[in-house]
Design a protein around this motif. Structure first.
Motif, PDB file in Angstrom:
ATOM      1  N   LEU A  44      38.710  42.103  38.097  1.00  0.00           N
ATOM      2  CA  LEU A  44      38.117  42.347  39.402  1.00  0.00           C
ATOM      3  C   LEU A  44      38.038  43.847  39.678  1.00  0.00           C
ATOM      4  CD1 LEU A  44      39.935  39.605  41.484  1.00  0.00           C
ATOM      5  CD2 LEU A  44      37.597  39.560  40.618  1.00  0.00           C
ATOM      6  N   GLY A  45      37.035  44.228  40.480  1.00  0.00           N
ATOM      7  CA  GLY A  45      36.919  45.616  40.910  1.00  0.00           C
ATOM      8  C   GLY A  45      38.060  45.956  41.860  1.00  0.00           C
ATOM      9  N   PRO A  46      38.319  47.248  42.061  1.00  0.00           N
ATOM     10  CA  PRO A  46      39.453  47.662  42.892  1.00  0.00           C
ATOM     11  C   PRO A  46      39.368  47.190  44.343  1.00  0.00           C
ATOM     12  CG  PRO A  46      38.142  49.562  42.189  1.00  0.00           C
ATOM     13  CD  PRO A  46      37.586  48.368  41.504  1.00  0.00           C
ATOM     14  N   SER A  47      38.169  46.990  44.859  1.00  0.00           N
ATOM     15  CA  SER A  47      38.042  46.556  46.253  1.00  0.00           C
ATOM     16  C   SER A  47      37.690  45.074  46.390  1.00  0.00           C
ATOM     17  CB  SER A  47      36.989  47.404  46.966  1.00  0.00           C
ATOM     18  OG  SER A  47      35.730  47.211  46.349  1.00  0.00           O
ATOM     19  N   ALA A  48      37.648  44.344  45.284  1.00  0.00           N
ATOM     20  CA  ALA A  48      37.250  42.927  45.328  1.00  0.00           C
ATOM     21  C   ALA A  48      38.491  42.040  45.440  1.00  0.00           C
ATOM     22  CB  ALA A  48      36.463  42.556  44.080  1.00  0.00           C
ATOM     23  N   VAL A  54      37.159  33.338  43.822  1.00  0.00           N
ATOM     24  CA  VAL A  54      37.408  31.897  43.919  1.00  0.00           C
ATOM     25  C   VAL A  54      36.302  31.220  44.721  1.00  0.00           C
ATOM     26  CG1 VAL A  54      38.966  30.146  44.841  1.00  0.00           C
ATOM     27  CG2 VAL A  54      39.895  32.113  43.625  1.00  0.00           C
ATOM     28  N   GLU A  55      35.926  31.798  45.840  1.00  0.00           N
ATOM     29  CA  GLU A  55      34.865  31.208  46.660  1.00  0.00           C
ATOM     30  C   GLU A  55      33.536  31.196  45.917  1.00  0.00           C
ATOM     31  OE1 GLU A  55      33.374  29.045  49.615  1.00  0.00           O
ATOM     32  OE2 GLU A  55      35.472  29.614  49.376  1.00  0.00           O
ATOM     33  N   TYR A  56      33.242  32.265  45.187  1.00  0.00           N
ATOM     34  CA  TYR A  56      32.013  32.308  44.400  1.00  0.00           C
ATOM     35  C   TYR A  56      32.007  31.194  43.350  1.00  0.00           C
ATOM     36  CZ  TYR A  56      28.409  33.733  41.192  1.00  0.00           C
ATOM     37  OH  TYR A  56      27.300  33.719  40.382  1.00  0.00           O
ATOM     38  N   VAL A  91      26.888  34.515  33.404  1.00  0.00           N
ATOM     39  CA  VAL A  91      27.792  35.625  33.084  1.00  0.00           C
ATOM     40  C   VAL A  91      27.341  36.882  33.831  1.00  0.00           C
ATOM     41  CG1 VAL A  91      28.633  37.152  31.253  1.00  0.00           C
ATOM     42  CG2 VAL A  91      28.488  34.683  30.852  1.00  0.00           C
ATOM     43  N   ALA A  92      26.056  37.151  33.830  1.00  0.00           N
ATOM     44  CA  ALA A  92      25.543  38.328  34.542  1.00  0.00           C
ATOM     45  C   ALA A  92      25.801  38.228  36.042  1.00  0.00           C
ATOM     46  CB  ALA A  92      24.044  38.479  34.274  1.00  0.00           C
ATOM     47  N   ASP A  93      25.690  37.022  36.601  1.00  0.00           N
ATOM     48  CA  ASP A  93      25.947  36.837  38.027  1.00  0.00           C
ATOM     49  C   ASP A  93      27.397  37.116  38.387  1.00  0.00           C
ATOM     50  OD1 ASP A  93      23.346  36.302  38.648  1.00  0.00           O
ATOM     51  OD2 ASP A  93      23.607  34.136  38.859  1.00  0.00           O
ATOM     52  N   LEU A  94      28.317  36.876  37.472  1.00  0.00           N
ATOM     53  CA  LEU A  94      29.716  37.224  37.744  1.00  0.00           C
ATOM     54  C   LEU A  94      29.838  38.721  38.016  1.00  0.00           C
ATOM     55  CD1 LEU A  94      31.683  35.154  35.089  1.00  0.00           C
ATOM     56  CD2 LEU A  94      31.813  34.902  37.564  1.00  0.00           C
ATOM     57  N   ARG A  95      29.120  39.510  37.242  1.00  0.00           N
ATOM     58  CA  ARG A  95      29.162  40.958  37.430  1.00  0.00           C
ATOM     59  C   ARG A  95      28.454  41.376  38.715  1.00  0.00           C
ATOM     60  NH1 ARG A  95      27.476  40.832  31.777  1.00  0.00           N
ATOM     61  NH2 ARG A  95      29.296  41.167  30.477  1.00  0.00           N
ATOM     62  N   LEU A  96      27.329  40.750  38.995  1.00  0.00           N
ATOM     63  CA  LEU A  96      26.498  41.174  40.127  1.00  0.00           C
ATOM     64  C   LEU A  96      26.968  40.656  41.481  1.00  0.00           C
ATOM     65  CD1 LEU A  96      22.979  40.632  38.499  1.00  0.00           C
ATOM     66  CD2 LEU A  96      24.153  42.802  38.900  1.00  0.00           C
ATOM     67  N   ARG A  97      27.499  39.445  41.527  1.00  0.00           N
ATOM     68  CA  ARG A  97      27.743  38.797  42.815  1.00  0.00           C
ATOM     69  C   ARG A  97      29.178  38.429  43.115  1.00  0.00           C
ATOM     70  NH1 ARG A  97      22.638  34.956  41.933  1.00  0.00           N
ATOM     71  NH2 ARG A  97      21.057  36.503  42.362  1.00  0.00           N
ATOM     72  N   ALA A  98      30.049  38.438  42.131  1.00  0.00           N
ATOM     73  CA  ALA A  98      31.409  37.933  42.350  1.00  0.00           C
ATOM     74  C   ALA A  98      32.459  39.037  42.456  1.00  0.00           C
ATOM     75  CB  ALA A  98      31.786  36.949  41.244  1.00  0.00           C
ATOM     76  N   GLY A  99      32.048  40.282  42.458  1.00  0.00           N
ATOM     77  CA  GLY A  99      33.013  41.367  42.559  1.00  0.00           C
ATOM     78  C   GLY A  99      33.752  41.660  41.270  1.00  0.00           C
ATOM     79  N   VAL A 100      33.193  41.224  40.154  1.00  0.00           N
ATOM     80  CA  VAL A 100      33.832  41.411  38.855  1.00  0.00           C
ATOM     81  C   VAL A 100      33.401  42.760  38.281  1.00  0.00           C
ATOM     82  CG1 VAL A 100      33.887  40.546  36.488  1.00  0.00           C
ATOM     83  CG2 VAL A 100      34.041  38.959  38.402  1.00  0.00           C
ATOM     84  N   GLU A 101      34.379  43.558  37.910  1.00  0.00           N
ATOM     85  CA  GLU A 101      34.104  44.875  37.322  1.00  0.00           C
ATOM     86  C   GLU A 101      33.811  44.760  35.829  1.00  0.00           C
ATOM     87  OE1 GLU A 101      37.275  48.066  36.555  1.00  0.00           O
ATOM     88  OE2 GLU A 101      36.394  48.607  38.494  1.00  0.00           O
ATOM     89  N   VAL A 102      34.598  43.940  35.132  1.00  0.00           N
ATOM     90  CA  VAL A 102      34.432  43.737  33.687  1.00  0.00           C
ATOM     91  C   VAL A 102      34.353  42.243  33.424  1.00  0.00           C
ATOM     92  CG1 VAL A 102      35.504  44.028  31.416  1.00  0.00           C
ATOM     93  CG2 VAL A 102      35.726  45.830  33.139  1.00  0.00           C
TER      94      VAL A 102
END
Length: 130
Positions: A44-48, A54-56, A91-102
Motif C-alpha cells: 500500500l502507498g504511505p497514505s492509503a 478491503v472495500e475495493y 491488476v492495473a486497477d489495483l494500482r490505479l484505484r485501490a491505493g496500491v503503490e506496488v
C-alpha cells in the motif's frame, strides 16, 4: 468496448438487480471454460489505509481471496478471470484505484499434481508431456 475501459459487470460481475453469484465459473456446452488466475503481492502507498483496499476488493469481480501477510509486502490477492486481458486490467486497477503503490503479479500456469509420486528420473521442472 475496449477491455481497458470495461465496466465491472463486463469484467465478470453481474449488472445490478440480477440474480446469480459473480464468482461462479463460466461454463459452456463443452464444460467449464479455463480461468486465468494470478497471485498479486501488493504494498500500500504511505497514505492509503488498508480499509480502502478491503472495500475495493469487496466490489472487484475478479478478486477471489486476499490475505494480510507479514513480509515486505502488505497483502497477497488472488484474482481470477475468463481472459488474460481482463486479468491484466484487474491488476492495473489495483494500482490505479485501490491505493496500491506496488503490485507484483505472479500468473498461475497450472497446478502441481501432489497426489502422484514423482518419477526420480524426471526433473520436477520438466513437467508432464500430457
Amino acid at each position: 468496448m475496449s477491455p481497458w475501459r470495461m465496466t465491472r459487470w463486463e469484467r465478470g460481475d453481474l449488472p445490478p438487480g440480477t440474480d446469480g453469484d459473480p464468482g461462479e465459473r463460466a461454463t459452456s456446452a463443452d464444460g467449464p471454460q479455463r480461468r486465468h488466475e494470478a497471485l498479486v503481492s501488493v504494498r500500500l502507498g504511505p497514505s492509503a489505509p488498508g480499509s480502502h483496499l478491503v472495500e475495493y476488493l469487496r466490489h472487484e469481480p475478479c478478486a477471489v481471496d486476499a490475505w494480510w501477510i507479514a513480509a515486505d509486502v502488505d497483502a497477497v490477492i488472488r484474482l481470477s478471470a475468463d481472459s488474460m486481458t481482463v486479468l491484466h486490467r484487474a491488476v492495473a486497477d489495483l494500482r490505479l484505484r485501490a491505493g496500491v503503490e506496488v503490485a507484483e503479479a505472479n500468473y498461475i500456469l497450472r497446478a502441481l499434481d501432489l497426489s502422484a509420486p514423482a518419477d526420480p528420473r524426471t526433473p520436477e521442472w520438466a513437467g508432464s508431456a500430457a
